[in-house]
Design an enzyme around this catalytic site. Structure first.
Site, PDB file in Angstrom:
ATOM      1  N   HIS A   1       0.777  -1.245   0.000  1.00 20.65           N
ATOM      2  CA  HIS A   1       0.000   0.000   0.000  1.00 20.65           C
ATOM      3  C   HIS A   1       0.809   1.296   0.000  1.00 20.65           C
ATOM      4  O   HIS A   1       0.262   2.362  -0.222  1.00 20.65           O
ATOM      5  CB  HIS A   1      -0.949   0.003   1.205  1.00 20.65           C
ATOM      6  CG  HIS A   1      -2.303   0.557   0.901  1.00 20.65           C
ATOM      7  ND1 HIS A   1      -2.493   1.662   0.089  1.00 20.65           N
ATOM      8  CD2 HIS A   1      -3.535   0.176   1.275  1.00 20.65           C
ATOM      9  CE1 HIS A   1      -3.793   1.925   0.002  1.00 20.65           C
ATOM     10  NE2 HIS A   1      -4.439   1.031   0.696  1.00 20.65           N
TER      11      HIS A   1
ATOM     12  N   TYR B   1     -13.309   4.890  10.574  1.00 23.29           N
ATOM     13  CA  TYR B   1     -12.515   5.445   9.474  1.00 23.29           C
ATOM     14  C   TYR B   1     -13.109   4.957   8.154  1.00 23.29           C
ATOM     15  O   TYR B   1     -13.405   3.772   8.013  1.00 23.29           O
ATOM     16  CB  TYR B   1     -11.083   4.912   9.638  1.00 23.29           C
ATOM     17  CG  TYR B   1     -10.062   5.338   8.610  1.00 23.29           C
ATOM     18  CD1 TYR B   1      -9.041   6.230   8.944  1.00 23.29           C
ATOM     19  CD2 TYR B   1     -10.061   4.811   7.322  1.00 23.29           C
ATOM     20  CE1 TYR B   1      -8.067   6.592   8.029  1.00 23.29           C
ATOM     21  CE2 TYR B   1      -9.093   5.174   6.384  1.00 23.29           C
ATOM     22  CZ  TYR B   1      -8.099   6.068   6.740  1.00 23.29           C
ATOM     23  OH  TYR B   1      -7.136   6.423   5.834  1.00 23.29           O
TER      24      TYR B   1
ATOM     25  N   SER C   1     -12.081   5.462   4.031  1.00 24.65           N
ATOM     26  CA  SER C   1     -11.122   6.143   3.176  1.00 24.65           C
ATOM     27  C   SER C   1     -11.819   6.739   1.964  1.00 24.65           C
ATOM     28  O   SER C   1     -12.789   6.200   1.450  1.00 24.65           O
ATOM     29  CB  SER C   1     -10.001   5.202   2.762  1.00 24.65           C
ATOM     30  OG  SER C   1     -10.545   4.134   2.041  1.00 24.65           O
TER      31      SER C   1
ATOM     32  N   THR D   1      -5.239   9.951  -0.019  1.00 20.73           N
ATOM     33  CA  THR D   1      -6.585   9.704   0.517  1.00 20.73           C
ATOM     34  C   THR D   1      -6.857  10.711   1.613  1.00 20.73           C
ATOM     35  O   THR D   1      -5.946  11.343   2.146  1.00 20.73           O
ATOM     36  CB  THR D   1      -6.699   8.293   1.142  1.00 20.73           C
ATOM     37  OG1 THR D   1      -5.695   8.162   2.152  1.00 20.73           O
ATOM     38  CG2 THR D   1      -6.541   7.199   0.101  1.00 20.73           C
TER      39      THR D   1
END
Length: 639
Positions: free
Chosen positions: A353, A467, A469, A480
């Site tokens: 990532h 959360y 994104s 993001t």
């Protein structure tokens, strides 16, 4: 028919398509990611804290926030803005965000890598492992060649496709200079997206280094890395002239690898890429000093990693486990992505990532799916070329000393224990989806997020840090931003449904849902426009630390730490190519929620560790969705 493509020379067979608008046409003129106003950030931060704190806690957090806003926060903000003005070629989040990922010392697998699995090929006979591996590999190489030649259609978000997604518009816009082309698209309500991450899709690896990893890319490398049964193989897929190998030759080499009877290595190297990054960095140093430099360079520079698994898939949960972590012996988690194909042709992508976000990977996945299913390079009738694969395919041999063997054994023990403790569960809610919600004028995403809040309240009687994104790819070098779905609105609505059902009429409940939807829509819009608060506060904290300043009190507030301990971490995507997606929990006592809102159903994929019960959480999500849909349909619901 597959036969109609000639694979001689660099004809169209080498490319997915030839866009008349060059791939990077808009890149120069993309707008810059805005640094939000400090007062807006503080307001948004306090709005996100409100549902998580009691009155006393909130008062204390509010005081700290306002003191920060007037004092050290203001100074840091002004420095950030000045720094941003001096770096107009990029965004203020780029440096800090790469650092956040690359300095993290936890293993990348389960902590950072995510997966997306492909839908099966609509033609069942094409789901054979060898056929699908060949077709997807060919399509992936074609994607790479199309991108590097500048022929890949630019990634554009069309709000009014009738006007902007047309041949005539493309013919005009390609003559508008790159320095102002973005404005031309903007005039017709089209938003070109940042494509700066795409080059890292290929020939790229995250290299473990002490304290901070490095991203490495070698675009000159022409080979593919294939893992099977823990063994590493490489062969060239591009020839000296830059042309792709014939599909029948790629098929022959993959067939050779699939029929290789070599035993699995006693000490599979793949486990090392699942280790703590510092531990792995030291072991890698040892590997290099032990005569493995050439072999490791082959692994690191390979176009991508194709992982061929020797078992068929049982069900969706099995897909998730296989694609999210699988057997570390047969993965190289540091590659920008692993394309995984199982015995029955089930395919998926596990991606690292730090180099990029879902937007680039999803575009790649969509193109590969479309190309490999609509114009496959080989068919079940195709014969592999009669080439000498034993010469073309090189099996990598690693020299291991006792310290390396011990390191691999230890990595395997740790990996097995972690995977053992991970639960993955999923549901498909079949009673409605996007169509019905849009009919009722509520946001589908807001409803899914409301269901998660309601479910957690039902299960644990709490509202916790959540959360979601959101891509900021509409800006140059955007990454993001965080949407904070837990709000005073979702809390009020969840409490009405879970605790006070008898006190509310169906109309009142509908009103509460609409309130949530409106507020969530606003948060989503703000985040997509770079107007969240998380990245801004993150950058100010990063700036303070990089200047050697003491950490401001604001960041030492327990409430700040709690808000960033995301118990419910969520991410969504829907695409015709993707069957499901998922990722591990971001904290030990959290849930990782990958979800998809389709036209007439909603899918949810939840990961958790033993401190949380994912199965029960999903049952509560199902119940919440049922209640919300019934209320929207005007039905009275019972508790």
């Amino acid at each position: 028919a597959p036969g109609r493509r000639g694979y001689s020379g660099a004809g169209n067979a080498e490319f997915l398509h030839r866009s008349i608008v060059p791939t990077m046409h808009y890149q120069k003129s993309l707008p810059r990611l805005p640094v939000p106003k400090l007062e807006d950030t503080i307001t948004r931060y306090l709005n996100a804290q409100k549902p998580l704190l009691n009155d006393d806690q909130f008062r204390k957090t509010e005081e700290l926030a306002h003191a920060f806003e007037k004092g050290i926060g203001r100074e840091l903000h002004e420095q950030l803005v000045a720094q941003d003005n001096q770096n107009k070629h990029t965004s203020y989040i780029t440096g800090p965000w790469f650092d956040m990922y690359l300095k993290a010392r936890e293993p990348v697998v389960l902590n950072f890598n995510a997966f997306m699995s492909f839908n099966p090929d609509p033609k069942p006979e094409y789901n054979d492992q060898l056929i699908r591996a060949t077709n997807m590999t060919v399509s992936a190489i074609r994607f790479m060649k199309t991108f590097r030649a500048g022929y890949l259609e630019p990634e554009v978000f069309h709000l009014n496709p009738e006007k902007s997604d047309t041949e005539i518009f493309k013919k005009i816009i390609r003559f508008v200079p790159s320095s102002i082309s973005w404005f031309g698209a903007y005039m017709v309500n089209a938003y070109p997206l940042d494509m700066s991450q795409y080059f890292r899709l290929f020939n790229s690896t995250r290299l473990p280094k002490l304290n901070k990893d490095e991203l490495y890319t070698d675009e000159k490398a022409k080979h593919l890395l294939v893992l099977r049964n823990g063994n590493f193989y490489v062969f060239d897929v591009i020839d000296r002239d830059g042309n792709m190998l014939k599909p029948s030759e790629i098929q022959a080499h993959l067939k050779y690898i699939l029929s290789d009877n070599s035993p699995a290595p006693a000490f599979p190297l793949g486990y090392l890429s699942s280790e703590n990054r510092d531990t792995w960095a030291l072991l890698r140093k040892n590997l290099l000093e032990n005569g493995n430099e050439e072999a490791l360079r082959k692994v690191d520079s390979a176009m991508f990693c194709l992982s061929l698994d020797d078992f068929p898939i049982k069900d969706f949960v099995h897909v998730s486990h296989t694609m999210l972590h699988g057997d570390a012996a047969n993965r190289w988690y540091d590659k920008s992505f692993n394309l995984i194909i199982t015995k029955d042709g089930t395919a998926g992508i596990n991606f690292e990532h730090s180099w990029g976000d879902g937007v680039a990977v999803l575009r790649f996945q969509n193109e590969v799916f479309k190309d490999s299913t609509k114009t496959p390079a080989i068919s079940p009738q195709s014969q592999p070329a009669s080439v000498d694969s034993s010469r073309a395919v090189q099996k990598l041999d690693f020299k291991l000393n006792d310290a390396l063997k011990a390191g691999i054994t230890k990595a395997k023990e740790k990996f097995d224990a972690t995977v053992e403790s991970l639960s993955l569960n999923l549901i498909q809610f079949q009673e409605g989806g996007k169509e019905l919600l849009k009919q009722k004028k509520v946001s589908p995403d807001a409803v899914a997020q409301l269901a998660f809040q309601m479910a957690f309240l039902r299960q644990y009687d709490q509202t916790v840090a959540t959360y979601e994104s959101c891509s900021t790819a509409a800006f140059k070098h955007g990454r993001t931003e965080t949407i904070r779905p837990a709000s005073v609105h979702t809390k009020k609505c969840s409490e009405a449904f879970v605790k006070e059902l008898s006190k509310h009429s169906t109309e009142e409940l509908q009103k509460l849902i609409v309130e949530c939807s409106k507020y969530h829509g606003r948060l989503t819009k703000e985040a997509a426009m770079g107007q969240g608060f998380d990245r801004h506060l993150f950058s100010l904290r990063y700036l303070a630390l990089s200047k050697g300043l003491p950490l401001p009190d604001f960041y030492q507030d327990q409430a700040y730490a709690r808000l960033n301990h995301n118990i419910i971490s969520t991410s969504t995507l829907v695409s015709p190519a993707v069957q499901l997606g998922g990722f591990g929990p971001v904290v030990a006592d959290g849930f990782g929620v990958g979800y998809q809102v389709h036209d007439d159903w909603i899918g949810c994929n939840v990961s958790s560790y033993p401190t949380r019960n994912g199965k029960e959480f999903l049952q509560c999500i199902h119940k919440s969705l049922e209640d919300i849909f019934n209320v929207l349909k005007g039905k009275k619901i019972g508790s």
